[in-house]
Design an enzyme around this catalytic site. Structure first.
Site, PDB file in Angstrom:
ATOM      1  N   ASN D 124       0.784  -1.194   0.404  1.00 62.31           N
ATOM      2  CA  ASN D 124       0.148   0.188  -0.175  1.00 62.31           C
ATOM      3  C   ASN D 124       0.825   1.602  -0.311  1.00 62.31           C
ATOM      4  O   ASN D 124       2.169   1.389   0.660  1.00 62.31           O
ATOM      5  CB  ASN D 124      -0.969  -0.022   0.798  1.00 62.31           C
ATOM      6  CG  ASN D 124      -2.362  -0.592   0.692  1.00 62.31           C
ATOM      7  OD1 ASN D 124      -2.438  -0.549  -0.589  1.00 62.31           O
ATOM      8  ND2 ASN D 124      -3.324  -1.841   1.717  1.00 62.31           N
ATOM      9  N   ARG D 155     -15.032  -6.870  -0.218  1.00 64.12           N
ATOM     10  CA  ARG D 155     -15.323  -6.689   1.873  1.00 64.12           C
ATOM     11  C   ARG D 155     -17.222  -6.455   1.130  1.00 64.12           C
ATOM     12  O   ARG D 155     -18.342  -6.609   2.299  1.00 64.12           O
ATOM     13  CB  ARG D 155     -14.983  -5.510   2.311  1.00 64.12           C
ATOM     14  CG  ARG D 155     -13.876  -6.165   2.712  1.00 64.12           C
ATOM     15  CD  ARG D 155     -12.462  -4.937   3.285  1.00 64.12           C
ATOM     16  NE  ARG D 155     -11.901  -5.531   3.484  1.00 64.12           N
ATOM     17  CZ  ARG D 155     -10.329  -5.376   3.947  1.00 64.12           C
ATOM     18  NH1 ARG D 155     -10.112  -3.419   3.506  1.00 64.12           N
ATOM     19  NH2 ARG D 155      -9.376  -5.551   4.346  1.00 64.12           N
ATOM     20  N   HIS D 179      -7.942   1.444  -3.518  1.00 67.19           N
ATOM     21  CA  HIS D 179      -7.748   0.818  -2.514  1.00 67.19           C
ATOM     22  C   HIS D 179      -7.397   1.789  -1.977  1.00 67.19           C
ATOM     23  O   HIS D 179      -6.421   1.656  -1.181  1.00 67.19           O
ATOM     24  CB  HIS D 179      -7.094   0.033  -2.673  1.00 67.19           C
ATOM     25  CG  HIS D 179      -6.993  -1.484  -1.742  1.00 67.19           C
ATOM     26  ND1 HIS D 179      -8.192  -1.481  -0.790  1.00 67.19           N
ATOM     27  CD2 HIS D 179      -5.793  -1.990  -0.517  1.00 67.19           C
ATOM     28  CE1 HIS D 179      -7.409  -2.312  -0.209  1.00 67.19           C
ATOM     29  NE2 HIS D 179      -6.207  -1.792   0.449  1.00 67.19           N
TER      30      HIS D 179
END
Lengths: 307, 307, 307, 307
Positions: D124, D155, D179
């Protein structure tokens, strides 16, 4: 508790179902039943010869109907392939009267066992046979399910995927109605590349009629080469069984009783440990609704003639 | 790189091998070959009809020998079951002359493909056929392996386990020699409950001769009921293929060339990506050595007659 | 019926156990329990975030002891890693008094749930804790099992296999006694290349003392690098759970109550749905018997001090 | 050839990725890399301690960049969880400058190895990091892919499924864009019960904004309880890797370079052995297009600041 699955009928399909289950450890107890004692004993022994080289252990029981009393799922794979051969695999109804008799006798034995799980029916013609199983066993309608067009929908996905050069699992949608010649691909439900396939016909040079025929005749194509079909349908039947046992509440297109049509036919439903947990309603086109009615009428007529 | 397995011969055994592989995602590319084009195309289509309902994707190629050039493993499952039926499954040698011809022709095609992987031979009589494959393909001896008594050892384990009411995977030990009537259980290698089984005969009321016969005749027992055997041998062949592809260096009892006997026969070896990575030497009893010599002589004679 | 497993304690080990089970579909219902509600809810949510991308469905229940009443297996993975860190992972007994309190409280809740399945105990020091679980839950001795040296035996196999360049699954044999510093490799039980390893020492330049130490200190080696160990022990615990649920009657070296020693310690046994189905007796050497007695005495003393 | 996967970064996520791969036999060779030599050696040993009790064998290599040269897929799981903890897991960008430095250094080593496979990036903030990996390694844009909202879409499916009491795999549709906090659920793509979810809002009492927030904040929810997230993202990353290795041409929503936005962002694409095999175009609503543009602008700005 341990998982328990019964398989009735150990021909090409039933033995493939049983092997798929054993090779993947999908159940703890597996009850195998066939009138041909030599065949079922032979398969049981063959599975046991596989087990020392497998990572899973399965307890196998042979020809003991009483062992089905506490089974989670019974998979019916009885059939008479010789009869289908006479029609070159084109007419699943040639098996009907033979299978009806078998199913009546089997149902009585299932009933005696005290079985209260879910019946997962492959036996053809599956929609009519599923109705007969329900009637004869007295199980609630939601506890008797046919594999139906779970297989034909897979064939449609295979055909569409091959044309578009994508994974068949990346095609969504359903074949509906009879697992037989009156079925159809409900193109309004089919989605690829994130779009209704109907939007992509031109761009991708698709002929939906050809693809529809490919799905419907998929069984015949497979049949032509070996005079039976087994891998596709066994995979569908076990997928259904696993959804039931794990109570996954998966949406699957299977043969289930639809009140508005008064028959068992394939239509998506939510499947869990109680069988059909919820029925859903598609927004079909007028043409699709007509085809579905036609298919329902056909199944109904066959059921009335044979119940 | 992707895993690639070829399966030659799509009869009962070859198609079961292929299905087991597809259902478990053991390979990325799968090349299926059979003289009967209808049968192999039918199986390929049937596997593709299974895939939308499977968690794994396999790319299937049909009847393309050139696609074998970069395969990791080729599994030979060619055979002629009709010939075996004539002997009630009791004599694997009835297939020999027929299979020798097939194997010579197939070997030439494998050679042309440039294949340099490992040959995993199921075709019977497997010890002689493995020799012929090695001779005809010109592959190094360690790269041509027969499934041999990996199956018979499983049958012995199944028989012993059933008698003792334990998991067949909790029985260690080997059947040695020919995958045929001259094989034998090397009881000196068999261990259960942490002890040589020979110590437990009295206490557990075991009859080793009966168990030996049960292993040796296990194939016949299975054959009797369905006129072929497939699940046990397919599982053994795939276990061998997986050991090769993953370079696991597992100890497996398979048909490998033993210099001291001058033939292929089943004897444990370490198997990895180079095929037979290491041969091992058991401390057999005098009687077992005699039986092994007898078995080797038998295989050798058959090979000389048919090479 | 559906398979149901409970996991108590969602630290490094418990969450790895749960993930391994979820990722492989080994159970239908999974009950997760931890005093740290945030952690267990977090893991449950994380597993549910994995499921749309998994081929299996698992129903997860959090912190509901009553849901354990009909579980097949409860895996105890409670522990206090911070305490072990203080000893650099070298002494599993530093956790004892803390874990004894936890186990007493948990046992009362398990008992209240009506649980009548098998307890699969990982919590350290495992032999003493397993005894305490048995005493506190009142379950029969054969229904309470510790993972014990199933892990240390794997470490021994890993060490031997690395030395000989073979698959660790091709090494047979056992570490016995305490899952702790008093354990030992019973070399008389270890077999490689079809022979007792003791015959191969010279030829392969093996130092059995070094290998023994490698197995015994394996946990410390892993601990040193990350301050916990999880993958090896989780795999062992799930292997034990699967043997129980599938009633495979596998021979596994686990911590079970041995009457002649009056304690729980690791010794091979046959494991099935009733837990320890049969105890077996190894032909250990005099030296091994002495080591085992020493290990038993050590465990016994610790149990008496803490029961 | 054998399958080969590399995992760089053995924190919570990388080690879970590696364990999931090892436990399921998804690769033959696994290269594990981490700056913390103790940690990566510890995990490697722990996996090897699991293997004697696993049905699969995996060859593990540690901290050898040269071994990545012929890998099929490299999964980047490097990160600095301590930095995220400072923001309570709410801002993935706090890791950026730290990770950019790491990624530049790793890219140089990947390049030196001669790697020509596919990069599967979890690190990330994944969209920016994926861009940087592509720039630094010089690999073609289609060969560098971020896991992106494959996790966030899972999710969303989990949240929708929980609300409707169905299998999360029976929810189709996508979260798009970053994201990160600028992502959104593209409700026009979400289908349940065979219908666009937007048709079912009233009947099922759905609040799409709440569900959208649930998906977007799902990571934070998991983070809150354990200060990292691992199972969901590891499952997504391995699903991506398997699609690549098996060349399945699956449609997956992953971070891929979209020319029209000039950045990497999550948008469905067909994934196979060449990475992004085909980009697809959704019929998004005007509002969704605006959200996507906003998300793209955000990613672009961050990339420009850090490239």
């Amino acid at each position: 508790m341990t998982r328990k699955i019964g398989v009735i009928g150990m021909g090409h399909v039933g033995s493939t179902v049983a092997h798929y289950i054993v090779a993947n450890g999908f159940t703890d107890d597996l009850v195998l039943i066939d009138k041909n004692e030599d065949k079922v004993n032979s398969d049981a022994l063959d599975f046991q010869d596989a087990m020392p080289n497998l990572p899973f252990h399965t307890n196998i029981y042979v020809n003991d109907y009483s062992a089905l009393g506490d089974a989670d799922v019974i998979i019916s794979a009885v059939g008479n392939i010789d009869l289908i051969k006479q029609t070159d695999g084109k007419d699943r109804f040639v098996e009907l009267s033979n299978n009806v008799e078998a199913v009546k006798s089997i149902s009585a034995k299932i009933k005696s066992s005290g079985f209260n799980g879910i019946l997962d029916v492959i036996t053809n013609p599956v929609d009519v046979i599923t109705s007969i199983y329900q009637k004869e066993t007295g199980l609630p309608k939601e506890k008797v399910i046919g594999t139906g067009t779970l297989l034909d929908s897979a064939r449609m996905k295979r055909a569409v995927a091959a044309k578009l050069n994508i994974d068949s699992r990346s095609v969504d949608g359903y074949n509906l109605g009879e697992h037989g010649n009156s079925q159809f691909t409900a193109w309004s439900t089919v989605k690829v590349f994130g779009e209704p396939i109907t939007n992509l016909v031109k761009e991708n040079n698709l002929n939906l009629d050809t693809l529809d025929k490919d799905a419907r005749d998929g069984g015949f194509e497979v049949f032509k080469g070996k005079f039976y079909t087994n891998y596709g349908v066994a995979t569908a039947a076990v997928k259904l069984a696993n959804a039931i046992i794990s109570d996954s509440k998966s949406q699957l297109v299977v043969s289930n009783y639809r009140k508005e049509y008064g028959v068992y036919l394939s239509y998506p439903a939510i499947v869990g440990k109680n069988g059909i947990e919820k029925q859903i309603n598609l927004n079909l086109t007028k043409e699709e609704l007509e085809k579905l009615q036609y298919s329902a009428d056909f199944i109904n007529q066959k059921f009335e003639e044979n119940k």
